[in-house]
Design an enzyme around this catalytic site. Structure first.
Site, PDB file in Angstrom:
ATOM      1  N   TYR A   1       0.819  -1.209   0.000  1.00 54.07           N
ATOM      2  CA  TYR A   1       0.000   0.000   0.000  1.00 54.07           C
ATOM      3  C   TYR A   1       0.862   1.272   0.000  1.00 54.07           C
ATOM      4  O   TYR A   1       0.396   2.356  -0.316  1.00 54.07           O
ATOM      5  CB  TYR A   1      -0.948   0.028   1.204  1.00 54.07           C
ATOM      6  CG  TYR A   1      -2.018  -1.047   1.164  1.00 54.07           C
ATOM      7  CD1 TYR A   1      -2.293  -1.739  -0.009  1.00 54.07           C
ATOM      8  CD2 TYR A   1      -2.757  -1.370   2.286  1.00 54.07           C
ATOM      9  CE1 TYR A   1      -3.256  -2.720  -0.060  1.00 54.07           C
ATOM     10  CE2 TYR A   1      -3.730  -2.353   2.245  1.00 54.07           C
ATOM     11  CZ  TYR A   1      -3.973  -3.025   1.065  1.00 54.07           C
ATOM     12  OH  TYR A   1      -4.929  -3.995   1.027  1.00 54.07           O
TER      13      TYR A   1
ATOM     14  N   LYS B   1       3.387 -15.555   1.430  1.00 54.71           N
ATOM     15  CA  LYS B   1       3.381 -16.327   0.171  1.00 54.71           C
ATOM     16  C   LYS B   1       4.829 -16.504  -0.277  1.00 54.71           C
ATOM     17  O   LYS B   1       5.263 -15.946  -1.284  1.00 54.71           O
ATOM     18  CB  LYS B   1       2.570 -15.578  -0.893  1.00 54.71           C
ATOM     19  CG  LYS B   1       1.082 -15.571  -0.661  1.00 54.71           C
ATOM     20  CD  LYS B   1       0.394 -16.836  -1.109  1.00 54.71           C
ATOM     21  CE  LYS B   1       0.370 -16.960  -2.617  1.00 54.71           C
ATOM     22  NZ  LYS B   1      -0.209 -18.260  -3.041  1.00 54.71           N
TER      23      LYS B   1
ATOM     24  N   ASP C   1      -2.864 -18.104   1.253  1.00 54.36           N
ATOM     25  CA  ASP C   1      -4.080 -18.596   0.587  1.00 54.36           C
ATOM     26  C   ASP C   1      -4.645 -19.799   1.333  1.00 54.36           C
ATOM     27  O   ASP C   1      -5.847 -19.900   1.564  1.00 54.36           O
ATOM     28  CB  ASP C   1      -3.814 -18.922  -0.891  1.00 54.36           C
ATOM     29  CG  ASP C   1      -2.568 -19.766  -1.109  1.00 54.36           C
ATOM     30  OD1 ASP C   1      -1.744 -19.897  -0.186  1.00 54.36           O
ATOM     31  OD2 ASP C   1      -2.425 -20.316  -2.220  1.00 54.36           O
TER      32      ASP C   1
ATOM     33  N   ASP D   1      -5.224  -7.181   5.619  1.00 53.02           N
ATOM     34  CA  ASP D   1      -6.448  -6.480   5.230  1.00 53.02           C
ATOM     35  C   ASP D   1      -7.523  -7.514   4.844  1.00 53.02           C
ATOM     36  O   ASP D   1      -8.662  -7.473   5.305  1.00 53.02           O
ATOM     37  CB  ASP D   1      -6.111  -5.576   4.030  1.00 53.02           C
ATOM     38  CG  ASP D   1      -7.140  -4.489   3.815  1.00 53.02           C
ATOM     39  OD1 ASP D   1      -8.099  -4.425   4.589  1.00 53.02           O
ATOM     40  OD2 ASP D   1      -6.975  -3.708   2.864  1.00 53.02           O
TER      41      ASP D   1
ATOM     42  N   ASP E   1     -10.809  -9.023   7.368  1.00 52.44           N
ATOM     43  CA  ASP E   1     -12.207  -8.872   6.946  1.00 52.44           C
ATOM     44  C   ASP E   1     -12.926 -10.214   6.902  1.00 52.44           C
ATOM     45  O   ASP E   1     -14.113 -10.308   7.215  1.00 52.44           O
ATOM     46  CB  ASP E   1     -12.301  -8.170   5.582  1.00 52.44           C
ATOM     47  CG  ASP E   1     -12.409  -6.652   5.754  1.00 52.44           C
ATOM     48  OD1 ASP E   1     -12.055  -6.167   6.853  1.00 52.44           O
ATOM     49  OD2 ASP E   1     -12.848  -5.966   4.824  1.00 52.44           O
TER      50      ASP E   1
END
Ligand code: NAD
Length: 365
Positions: free
Chosen positions: A139, A190, A223, A247, A251
């Protein structure tokens, strides 16, 4: 004396903050001695001071033990330039105080287990924490551009960057957090396809070996971690991950618990070498809910539970934090619901929910 800066903000922010002040008053009547200061933030600060958070407000923030933040934003501010928008106030606070560790607990109160999109037995009694790195990663990484590369084509670039120190400090925060809970950390990245993932794992391992081996550490690819989070969320204690994965995963975890009006969070920075205090801002996950603002029906639980996190993480008042959590659980178990969690059944107001929580707090202590 413990000190707090209250930044109520916009929309339902002042309503849920007023409810939380009643809880703070409750503890003060029992001798906690919280000293309160108040300042404007978000749209309210733009209107009165010309900026979504002023330098004076930042200075007050420097002087207190912790900040409580309500919510900011509203449709009337949508047309403002980016740096004048209410949300820019929150980003400035995070940046100014270098709040690099975002803690989001996902707790599923038994009384609300049926509001989750997962089966009751999968989520009932869930109590996990997602620790998200908040000030680095994709970000913020440069270059961050969209460029014209000719032939009607454009190229968009985001850059994922992590330095050792950024990973090290969030890893250590995860171990500290796990030690105060069930002693387990799952680190997600990852590393199979991303260099930042390779470094992430290496640095987390090193921080673990350096005085944190009393905490159990596991690694998961992000994942597969997302899949495990909806398959069997109770297997986790503390999940630590970078800004982007945090993030997304936080959620998902939020959805496991039912409503946005229930979710608290904390953003922590470094320990100040002069005062020994960790910089901290506590806030509900929800926004300013302009659709219900001014009606007195907002759910105050996320804001009150955010203060509960301040009791735990900034003030070490563990008994009081547990009692507050128990009071919220007991209130829900009595069947009391604000409109967002009532699912068509009878709903009570913000004040009535706060009265009930205070009544149960009296019994819990
Ligand atoms: P929102 O969280 O404000 O509301 C989403 C929905 O959830 C609405 O229907 C709202 O009524 C409901 N809701 C949220 N909190 C509730 C509560 N405590 N009790 C009962 N119902 C609740 O998100 P949004 O509608 O996408 O955004 C509204 C404004 O808030 C926007 O200006 C947005 O930029 C801002 N926002 C601010 C923050 C923040 O201050 N941290 C976070 C998210 C959004």
């Amino acid at each position: 004396m413990p000190s707090l800066l209250l930044l109520a903000g916009d929309g339902i922010g002042p309503e849920v903050m007023a409810a939380t002040e009643r809880v703070i008053d409750f503890f003060n009547r029992r001798g906690a001695g919280f000293e309160l200061q108040r300042a404007l933030v978000g749209g309210a600060a733009v209107d009165a001071e010309g900026d979504p958070v002023s330098d004076e407000t930042l200075a007050i923030g420097e002087s207190v033990d912790a900040m409580l933040f309500g919510a900011v934003g509203g449709p009337q501010y949508d047309g403002l330039p980016y740096e004048k928008r209410p949300e820019a106030g929150l980003l400035r606070l995070r940046k100014h105080f270098e709040l690099f560790a975002n803690i989001r607990p996902a707790i599923c109160y038994p009384a609300l287990a049926d509001a989750s999109s997962l089966k009751r037995e999968v989520v009932e009694g869930l109590d996990i924490v997602i620790l998200r790195e908040l000030t680095g990663g994709v970000y913020f990484g440069e270059p961050k551009t969209i460029e014209d590369i000719g032939n009607g084509q454009k190229r968009a670039i985001d850059t994922q960057i992590y330095d050792t120190y950024e990973i090290d400090r969030i890893a250590r925060a995860a171990f500290e957090l796990a030690r105060a809970r069930n002693g387990r950390v799952t680190s997600m990245e990852k590393r199979n396809v991303m260099k930042t993932g390779v470094l992430w794992r290496e640095v987390v391992e090193a921080a673990h070996k350096d005085g944190n081996e009393d905490v159990k550490l596991d690694h998961m690819l992000a994942d597969s971690g997302a899949m495990q989070l909806v398959r069997d969320p109770k297997q986790f204690d503390v999940i630590v991950c970078d800004n982007l994965f945090g993030d997304l995963l936080s959620d998902i975890a939020a959805q496991l618990t039912g409503s946005l009006g229930m979710l608290p969070s904390a953003s922590l920075g470094a320990v100040d070498s002069k005062t020994g205090r960790r910089r901290a801002l506590y806030e509900p996950v929800h926004g300013s809910a302009p659709d219900i603002a001014g009606k007195g029906i907002a759910n105050p639980i996320a804001m009150i539970a955010s203060f509960g996190m301040a009791l735990q993480y900034s003030f070490g008042m563990i008994t009081e934090a547990k009692a507050l959590d128990a009071a919220i659980a007991a209130t829900l178990a009595e069947g009391l619901r604000t409109a967002d969690i009532a699912h068509g059944a009878k709903a009570i107001s913000t004040d009535e929910m706060t009265d009930a929580i205070l009544g149960n707090l009296e019994k819990a202590l």
